[in-house]
Write a protein that holds these residues in place. Sequence first.
Motif, PDB file in Angstrom:
ATOM      1  N   VAL A  48       0.831  -1.203   0.000  1.00  0.00           N
ATOM      2  CA  VAL A  48       0.000   0.000   0.000  1.00  0.00           C
ATOM      3  C   VAL A  48       0.866   1.253   0.000  1.00  0.00           C
ATOM      4  O   VAL A  48       0.636   2.192  -0.756  1.00  0.00           O
ATOM      5  CB  VAL A  48      -0.945   0.003   1.230  1.00  0.00           C
ATOM      6  CG1 VAL A  48      -1.734   1.290   1.301  1.00  0.00           C
ATOM      7  CG2 VAL A  48      -1.856  -1.206   1.206  1.00  0.00           C
ATOM      8  N   SER A  49       1.874   1.279   0.879  1.00  0.00           N
ATOM      9  CA  SER A  49       2.726   2.452   1.035  1.00  0.00           C
ATOM     10  C   SER A  49       4.058   2.019   1.649  1.00  0.00           C
ATOM     11  O   SER A  49       4.079   1.109   2.473  1.00  0.00           O
ATOM     12  CB  SER A  49       2.044   3.468   1.956  1.00  0.00           C
ATOM     13  OG  SER A  49       2.922   4.506   2.298  1.00  0.00           O
ATOM     14  N   PRO A  50       5.142   2.698   1.285  1.00  0.00           N
ATOM     15  CA  PRO A  50       6.433   2.336   1.877  1.00  0.00           C
ATOM     16  C   PRO A  50       6.647   2.950   3.265  1.00  0.00           C
ATOM     17  O   PRO A  50       7.700   2.760   3.863  1.00  0.00           O
ATOM     18  CB  PRO A  50       7.439   2.899   0.868  1.00  0.00           C
ATOM     19  CG  PRO A  50       6.731   4.071   0.277  1.00  0.00           C
ATOM     20  CD  PRO A  50       5.276   3.679   0.227  1.00  0.00           C
ATOM     21  N   THR A  51       5.664   3.679   3.781  1.00  0.00           N
ATOM     22  CA  THR A  51       5.796   4.330   5.087  1.00  0.00           C
ATOM     23  C   THR A  51       4.695   3.855   6.027  1.00  0.00           C
ATOM     24  O   THR A  51       3.772   3.160   5.641  1.00  0.00           O
ATOM     25  CB  THR A  51       5.736   5.865   4.951  1.00  0.00           C
ATOM     26  OG1 THR A  51       4.471   6.229   4.376  1.00  0.00           O
ATOM     27  CG2 THR A  51       6.861   6.396   4.082  1.00  0.00           C
ATOM     28  N   TRP A  52       4.806   4.274   7.277  1.00  0.00           N
ATOM     29  CA  TRP A  52       3.838   3.899   8.309  1.00  0.00           C
ATOM     30  C   TRP A  52       2.450   4.413   7.952  1.00  0.00           C
ATOM     31  O   TRP A  52       2.293   5.522   7.456  1.00  0.00           O
ATOM     32  CB  TRP A  52       4.267   4.467   9.663  1.00  0.00           C
ATOM     33  CG  TRP A  52       5.505   3.838  10.192  1.00  0.00           C
ATOM     34  CD1 TRP A  52       6.783   4.308  10.076  1.00  0.00           C
ATOM     35  CD2 TRP A  52       5.597   2.618  10.919  1.00  0.00           C
ATOM     36  NE1 TRP A  52       7.667   3.449  10.678  1.00  0.00           N
ATOM     37  CE2 TRP A  52       6.964   2.401  11.213  1.00  0.00           C
ATOM     38  CE3 TRP A  52       4.672   1.684  11.357  1.00  0.00           C
ATOM     39  CZ2 TRP A  52       7.412   1.294  11.917  1.00  0.00           C
ATOM     40  CZ3 TRP A  52       5.123   0.581  12.058  1.00  0.00           C
ATOM     41  CH2 TRP A  52       6.478   0.393  12.333  1.00  0.00           C
ATOM     42  N   GLN A  53       1.437   3.605   8.251  1.00  0.00           N
ATOM     43  CA  GLN A  53       0.038   3.954   8.023  1.00  0.00           C
ATOM     44  C   GLN A  53      -0.763   3.629   9.283  1.00  0.00           C
ATOM     45  O   GLN A  53      -0.524   2.618   9.926  1.00  0.00           O
ATOM     46  CB  GLN A  53      -0.547   3.156   6.848  1.00  0.00           C
ATOM     47  CG  GLN A  53       0.184   3.356   5.539  1.00  0.00           C
ATOM     48  CD  GLN A  53       0.037   4.752   5.013  1.00  0.00           C
ATOM     49  OE1 GLN A  53      -1.069   5.293   4.942  1.00  0.00           O
ATOM     50  NE2 GLN A  53       1.149   5.380   4.664  1.00  0.00           N
ATOM     51  N   PRO A  96       4.497   8.623  11.683  1.00  0.00           N
ATOM     52  CA  PRO A  96       5.838   8.894  11.162  1.00  0.00           C
ATOM     53  C   PRO A  96       5.893   8.749   9.635  1.00  0.00           C
ATOM     54  O   PRO A  96       5.322   7.807   9.070  1.00  0.00           O
ATOM     55  CB  PRO A  96       6.719   7.836  11.826  1.00  0.00           C
ATOM     56  CG  PRO A  96       5.952   7.395  13.023  1.00  0.00           C
ATOM     57  CD  PRO A  96       4.504   7.541  12.666  1.00  0.00           C
ATOM     58  N   ASP A  97       6.566   9.667   8.985  1.00  0.00           N
ATOM     59  CA  ASP A  97       6.695   9.661   7.535  1.00  0.00           C
ATOM     60  C   ASP A  97       8.026   9.025   7.152  1.00  0.00           C
ATOM     61  O   ASP A  97       8.887   9.658   6.545  1.00  0.00           O
ATOM     62  CB  ASP A  97       6.592  11.088   7.000  1.00  0.00           C
ATOM     63  CG  ASP A  97       6.528  11.114   5.485  1.00  0.00           C
ATOM     64  OD1 ASP A  97       6.172  10.089   4.886  1.00  0.00           O
ATOM     65  OD2 ASP A  97       6.840  12.170   4.898  1.00  0.00           O
TER      66      ASP A  97
END
Length: 159
Positions: A48-53, A96-97
Amino acid sequence: MALAPSSFTPGSLYIAGFTQARAPHVALLISQDARSGDLVHIRIDRTVSPTWQYQHRRQKITGDMFLSSLLKIHDVSAGEITVQQLQDAAGAVPVPDNDHFGECGPWVFKVVEELSNKGLVTLSNAAALQEEFNALAQGSRAFARRDKFPNVAVSQYCI
Protein backbone atom coordinates in the motif's frame (compact mmCIF):
# COMPACT_ATOMS: atom_id res chain seq x y z
CA MET A 1 -7.59 -22.89 25.50
CA ALA A 2 -6.38 -20.84 28.47
CA LEU A 3 -8.90 -18.66 30.27
CA ALA A 4 -8.49 -14.93 30.75
CA PRO A 5 -6.87 -14.02 34.08
CA SER A 6 -8.82 -12.04 36.67
CA SER A 7 -6.74 -8.92 35.84
CA PHE A 8 -8.30 -8.90 32.35
CA THR A 9 -11.46 -6.78 32.21
CA PRO A 10 -13.63 -6.54 29.08
CA GLY A 11 -14.16 -2.92 28.04
CA SER A 12 -10.79 -1.79 29.43
CA LEU A 13 -7.94 -0.17 27.48
CA TYR A 14 -4.63 -2.00 27.05
CA ILE A 15 -1.26 -1.46 25.48
CA ALA A 16 -0.87 -4.61 23.41
CA GLY A 17 2.43 -6.29 22.61
CA PHE A 18 2.81 -8.63 19.66
CA THR A 19 5.86 -10.90 19.70
CA GLN A 20 8.04 -10.49 16.61
CA ALA A 21 11.57 -11.51 15.68
CA ARG A 22 13.34 -8.27 16.72
CA ALA A 23 11.15 -6.29 19.11
CA PRO A 24 7.46 -6.41 20.01
CA HIS A 25 4.97 -4.61 17.83
CA VAL A 26 2.99 -2.18 20.00
CA ALA A 27 -0.67 -1.13 19.69
CA LEU A 28 -3.65 0.02 21.76
CA LEU A 29 -6.63 -2.27 22.31
CA ILE A 30 -10.08 -1.83 23.81
CA SER A 31 -11.31 -5.32 24.61
CA GLN A 32 -14.91 -6.21 23.84
CA ASP A 33 -14.61 -9.54 25.62
CA ALA A 34 -11.92 -12.21 26.02
CA ARG A 35 -12.23 -13.17 22.36
CA SER A 36 -11.71 -9.84 20.56
CA GLY A 37 -11.43 -6.09 20.70
CA ASP A 38 -10.71 -2.95 18.71
CA LEU A 39 -7.07 -2.29 17.86
CA VAL A 40 -5.44 0.97 16.79
CA HIS A 41 -1.84 0.97 15.61
CA ILE A 42 0.50 1.99 12.85
CA ARG A 43 2.00 -0.49 10.44
CA ILE A 44 3.90 -0.70 7.21
CA ASP A 45 2.24 -2.56 4.35
CA ARG A 46 4.64 -2.14 1.46
CA THR A 47 1.90 -3.17 -0.99
CA VAL A 48 0.00 0.00 0.00
CA SER A 49 2.73 2.45 1.03
CA PRO A 50 6.43 2.34 1.88
CA THR A 51 5.80 4.33 5.09
CA TRP A 52 3.84 3.90 8.31
CA GLN A 53 0.04 3.95 8.02
CA TYR A 54 -2.62 4.27 10.74
CA GLN A 55 -5.00 1.32 11.07
CA HIS A 56 -8.07 0.49 13.14
CA ARG A 57 -9.28 -3.10 13.02
CA ARG A 58 -10.93 -5.87 14.99
CA GLN A 59 -8.33 -7.95 16.82
CA LYS A 60 -8.60 -11.53 18.00
CA ILE A 61 -7.40 -11.87 21.63
CA THR A 62 -7.92 -15.49 22.65
CA GLY A 63 -6.01 -17.81 20.36
CA ASP A 64 -3.89 -15.19 18.60
CA MET A 65 -0.39 -16.58 18.22
CA PHE A 66 1.40 -13.21 18.21
CA LEU A 67 -0.55 -11.19 20.82
CA SER A 68 1.56 -11.98 23.86
CA SER A 69 1.09 -9.12 26.34
CA LEU A 70 -1.62 -6.74 27.51
CA LEU A 71 -0.84 -3.89 29.91
CA LYS A 72 -4.05 -2.41 31.30
CA ILE A 73 -3.85 1.39 31.31
CA HIS A 74 -7.51 2.16 31.99
CA ASP A 75 -10.12 -0.01 33.68
CA VAL A 76 -13.67 0.31 32.41
CA SER A 77 -14.86 0.64 36.04
CA ALA A 78 -13.30 4.15 36.03
CA GLY A 79 -15.48 5.09 33.04
CA GLU A 80 -15.77 3.83 29.49
CA ILE A 81 -13.37 4.96 26.79
CA THR A 82 -15.13 4.49 23.47
CA VAL A 83 -13.51 3.26 20.29
CA GLN A 84 -14.32 6.66 18.78
CA GLN A 85 -12.50 8.48 21.59
CA LEU A 86 -9.49 6.20 21.09
CA GLN A 87 -9.56 6.80 17.33
CA ASP A 88 -9.84 10.58 17.88
CA ALA A 89 -6.78 10.56 20.15
CA ALA A 90 -4.86 8.37 17.69
CA GLY A 91 -5.84 10.69 14.85
CA ALA A 92 -4.34 13.65 16.73
CA VAL A 93 -0.87 12.03 16.73
CA PRO A 94 0.99 12.27 13.42
CA VAL A 95 2.06 9.01 11.82
CA PRO A 96 5.84 8.89 11.16
CA ASP A 97 6.69 9.66 7.54
CA ASN A 98 9.43 7.04 7.25
CA ASP A 99 9.99 3.30 7.19
CA HIS A 100 12.26 2.97 10.23
CA PHE A 101 11.77 -0.13 12.36
CA GLY A 102 10.38 0.50 15.84
CA GLU A 103 8.23 3.59 15.30
CA CYS A 104 5.07 1.87 16.56
CA GLY A 105 6.05 2.08 20.24
CA PRO A 106 6.86 5.81 20.36
CA TRP A 107 3.65 6.52 18.42
CA VAL A 108 1.53 4.47 20.88
CA PHE A 109 3.02 6.28 23.88
CA LYS A 110 2.26 9.65 22.24
CA VAL A 111 -1.35 8.48 21.83
CA VAL A 112 -1.40 7.56 25.54
CA GLU A 113 -0.17 11.09 26.34
CA GLU A 114 -2.96 12.48 24.11
CA LEU A 115 -5.51 10.34 25.99
CA SER A 116 -4.10 11.77 29.23
CA ASN A 117 -4.33 15.34 27.87
CA LYS A 118 -8.00 14.66 27.05
CA GLY A 119 -8.62 13.42 30.61
CA LEU A 120 -9.45 9.89 29.48
CA VAL A 121 -6.55 8.17 31.30
CA THR A 122 -4.44 9.25 34.27
CA LEU A 123 -0.78 9.08 33.26
CA SER A 124 1.59 9.70 36.15
CA ASN A 125 4.95 8.95 34.51
CA ALA A 126 5.32 8.47 30.74
CA ALA A 127 8.92 7.23 30.84
CA ALA A 128 8.15 4.72 33.59
CA LEU A 129 5.09 3.49 31.64
CA GLN A 130 7.31 2.77 28.63
CA GLU A 131 9.81 0.87 30.80
CA GLU A 132 6.99 -1.04 32.47
CA PHE A 133 5.51 -2.08 29.12
CA ASN A 134 8.89 -3.01 27.63
CA ALA A 135 9.66 -5.26 30.61
CA LEU A 136 6.24 -6.95 30.34
CA ALA A 137 6.53 -7.44 26.58
CA GLN A 138 10.06 -8.83 26.77
CA GLY A 139 9.02 -11.28 29.47
CA SER A 140 5.94 -12.45 27.58
CA ARG A 141 7.48 -14.42 24.69
CA ALA A 142 6.22 -17.70 26.19
CA PHE A 143 2.64 -16.38 25.81
CA ALA A 144 2.97 -16.17 22.00
CA ARG A 145 0.98 -19.37 21.51
CA ARG A 146 -2.53 -20.12 20.33
CA ASP A 147 -3.29 -22.09 23.51
CA LYS A 148 -2.27 -19.32 25.92
CA PHE A 149 -4.09 -16.12 26.82
CA PRO A 150 -1.78 -13.08 26.55
CA ASN A 151 0.22 -12.14 29.65
CA VAL A 152 -1.84 -9.48 31.43
CA ALA A 153 -0.60 -6.86 33.89
CA VAL A 154 -2.05 -3.65 35.34
CA SER A 155 0.02 -0.50 34.96
CA GLN A 156 1.35 1.32 37.99
CA TYR A 157 1.83 4.50 35.95
CA CYS A 158 -1.36 4.85 33.93
CA ILE A 159 -4.84 4.09 35.22
